[in-house]
Write an enzyme that holds these catalytic residues in place. Structure first.
Site, short mmCIF file in Angstrom:
data_model
loop_
_atom_site.label_atom_id
_atom_site.label_comp_id
_atom_site.label_asym_id
_atom_site.label_seq_id
_atom_site.Cartn_x
_atom_site.Cartn_y
_atom_site.Cartn_z
N GLN A 172 6.11 85.46 -25.62
CA GLN A 172 7.28 86.16 -26.13
C GLN A 172 6.97 87.22 -27.19
OE1 GLN A 172 10.52 83.46 -27.13
NE2 GLN A 172 9.88 82.04 -25.53
N CYS A 290 11.00 84.75 -35.14
CA CYS A 290 10.42 86.04 -35.51
C CYS A 290 11.46 86.92 -36.21
CB CYS A 290 9.86 86.77 -34.30
SG CYS A 290 8.86 88.21 -34.78
N CYS A 470 4.12 87.83 -39.35
CA CYS A 470 5.01 88.72 -38.63
C CYS A 470 4.39 90.11 -38.57
CB CYS A 470 6.38 88.79 -39.31
SG CYS A 470 7.57 89.80 -38.41
#
Length: 534
Positions: A172, A290, A470
């Site tokens: 993903q 996220c 991130c």
């Protein structure tokens, strides 16, 4: 309807309607395969016969090959392969979301992959005999596969089962890149059989209830699985339905989301076609997976519009339900430079609560400095939506849940505080870390070590520091890599200024990490995990 091409002769799609068939014929397709059983979701689902009639009316061939979610067999793949040979191409196959159709195509194209000697023992729910396991893992996503591989590196003889209904496994983190036009969606998905570790039993079913007092998991088939130890990793649920009007307009009317495999290519289509108008981007109430992904979609879109000379004609607005751009303050200044560079408007305390696709109108609930709540309608030419995200129902309603519905864990050991033989990691666990793949990579080692220690009657020596990462893609070719732990403490892996946009970090994000994911983390390789001990 969003059509996803996989080759020059095959494409997949989510549920279609008789009205869609004319568009499918106009797009050049000559055959349709339905892989969704009739009556799967009630009266709102068109029957295969209705679609067959519409297909014949437009001169298309139609075939019906119903497959239940999570129960694709070798025979199904063989029959699908035969249809690909027999029907005139190009061929479009569909199901509820396009996932089953895609998996059948992948298995039909590479039947040897499903029959390889290293393939897992697959136990469909209908064939389940109720035997118990040393360890049951609920969930075959990143966290579930990674922790299973880590356990087997330490004790290869463990009898482990993974409960997972999906036929495919997704990388993903790359979907943002797909939406930015720099990554191929097909490279983010592989058959689930190819990632289940060798020797692990794969139960193709969904967990519906956990009874920790009985060491038992109930499945959607009615069968049960018993365990000595349980690892809870089903991820979270994307609650699209919590925004009225959203589900029926996704993938059309300029409404998209990189949080869905089928929609990320549509994001890029909208970005590429945009020459002027209003582009809205949204971020819901935390927690979400996220947390940087909503703004990454905006940055990549704006960078493309800047490069193609149309940014000055596009009104860009980022609507955040929260009050800050990013949760770790040190990264806000470099991100704000890009917000200003792209002349994007930030609308804080602005939460998407409804959408009307045909009229291209989004409704936001806003709150001013005095706490006054109001509703504001905004017109858009395209909108990138991030849906609300919640715990899976069977966890929220179980004895494992905390007050918020997440699987409760000790934030350091990741062991459940009331059931010592239960551990959890990934998006579903209650630890207050950023819900990222990098967090799951670190957590997998913590859980593997601590669970085995608990089985051996030893102290739990490994401690999770809240690490998450991130990679904020602020433009094509540059990334700000935010790495941090509990309390926002910076935990950089590399001796570089973490707040500075870096081409090296872009190379890491776009080229290195995908390969490391498939060939490293999912195989139990634990590079740079920095697992801490007392």
């Amino acid at each position: 309807m969003q059509i996803v091409p996989h080759s020059d002769r095959f494409a997949s799609a989510g549920q279609i309607t008789p009205d869609d068939v004319a568009r499918i014929a106009a797009a050049g397709y000559r055959s349709i395969i339905c892989t969704r059983p009739d009556g799967e979701s009630g009266a709102d689902q068109p029957t295969s016969q209705d679609l067959r009639t519409a297909a014949l009316k437009h001169g298309l061939q139609f075939a019906y090959l119903p497959v239940k979610p999570g129960q694709i067999t070798a025979s199904d793949a063989e029959r699908f392969a035969q249809l690909l040979d027999d029907l005139p191409d190009p061929i479009l196959a569909y199901c509820r979301s396009g996932n089953r159709a895609t998996t059948l195509y992948q298995l039909a194209a590479s039947p040897a992959a499903a029959q390889a000697p290293s393939a897992p023992a697959v136990l469909p729910a209908c064939d389940w005999d109720g035997a118990g396991f040393d360890i049951v893992v609920i969930g075959g996503g990143f966290a579930g596969i990674a922790v299973t591989a880590s356990l087997l590196r330490r004790q290869p003889y463990l009898n482990i089962a993974i409960v997972e209904p999906a036929d495919h496994h997704d990388y993903q983190p790359a979907w943002t890149l797909v939406g930015g036009g720099v990554y191929d969606a097909k490279k983010t998905r592989r058959p689930m059989a190819s990632v289940i570790p060798e020797g692990v039993k794969w139960i193709r079913a969904a967990a519906t209830r956990v009874e920790p007092h009985n060491n038992l998991v109930r499945l959607d088939s009615g069968e049960t699985v018993t365990y000595r130890d349980l690892i809870v990793t089903p991820g979270l649920r994307l609650a699209w339905e919590r925004i009225p009007g959203l589900e029926e307009t996704l993938g059309k009317h300029g409404v998209t989301s990189n949080y869905c495999y089928d929609l990320a290519p549509y994001t890029w289509q909208l970005v590429e076609q945009m020459k002027a108008g209003t582009a809205l981007f949204t971020q819901p109430v935390m927690p979400i997976k996220c947390a940087g992904a909503p703004q990454k979609a905006m940055y990549l879109a704006c960078d493309y519009w800047r490069r193609t000379g149309v940014l000055s004609k596009v009104n860009v607005e980022f609507n955040l339900a929260g009050a800050v751009l990013f949760g770790v303050a040190v990264f806000v200044p470099p991100l704000m430079k890009y917000v200003e560079r792209y002349n994007a408007k930030l609308a804080f305390s602005s939460n998407l609560v409804a959408i009307d696709g045909p009229s291209r109108t989004a409704t936001f609930e806003t709150k001013d400095a005095n706490g006054k709540v109001a509703r504001v309608e905004k017109r858009f030419d395209m909108i990138h939506v991030v849906p609300p995200q919640v715990p899976p129902d069977f966890i929220r309603d179980s004895e494992l849940a905390d007050e918020g519905g997440w699987c409760e864990v000790d934030h350091a050991t990741l062991q459940h505080p009331r059931f010592s033989n239960v551990f959890s990691l990934g998006d579903v666990c209650s630890a207050p870390n950023a819900k990222t793949g990098a967090a799951a990579r670190k957590q997998a080692v913590i859980v593997a070590e601590n669970l085995l220690a608990a089985r051996g009657g030893k102290p739990l020596a490994y401690r999770y520091d809240g690490y998450g990462a991130c990679p904020l893609t602020v433009e094509r070719g540059k990334v700000v890599l935010a790495e941090f732990g509990y309390g926002g403490k910076l935990l950089p892996t590399f001796p570089l200024n973490p707040t500075r946009p870096s081409r090296f970090m872009w190379f890491l994000k776009a080229s290195v990490l995908p390969r490391f994911y498939w060939s490293g983390v999912l195989k139990g390789r634990e590079w740079l995990t920095r697992a801490g001990r007392d």
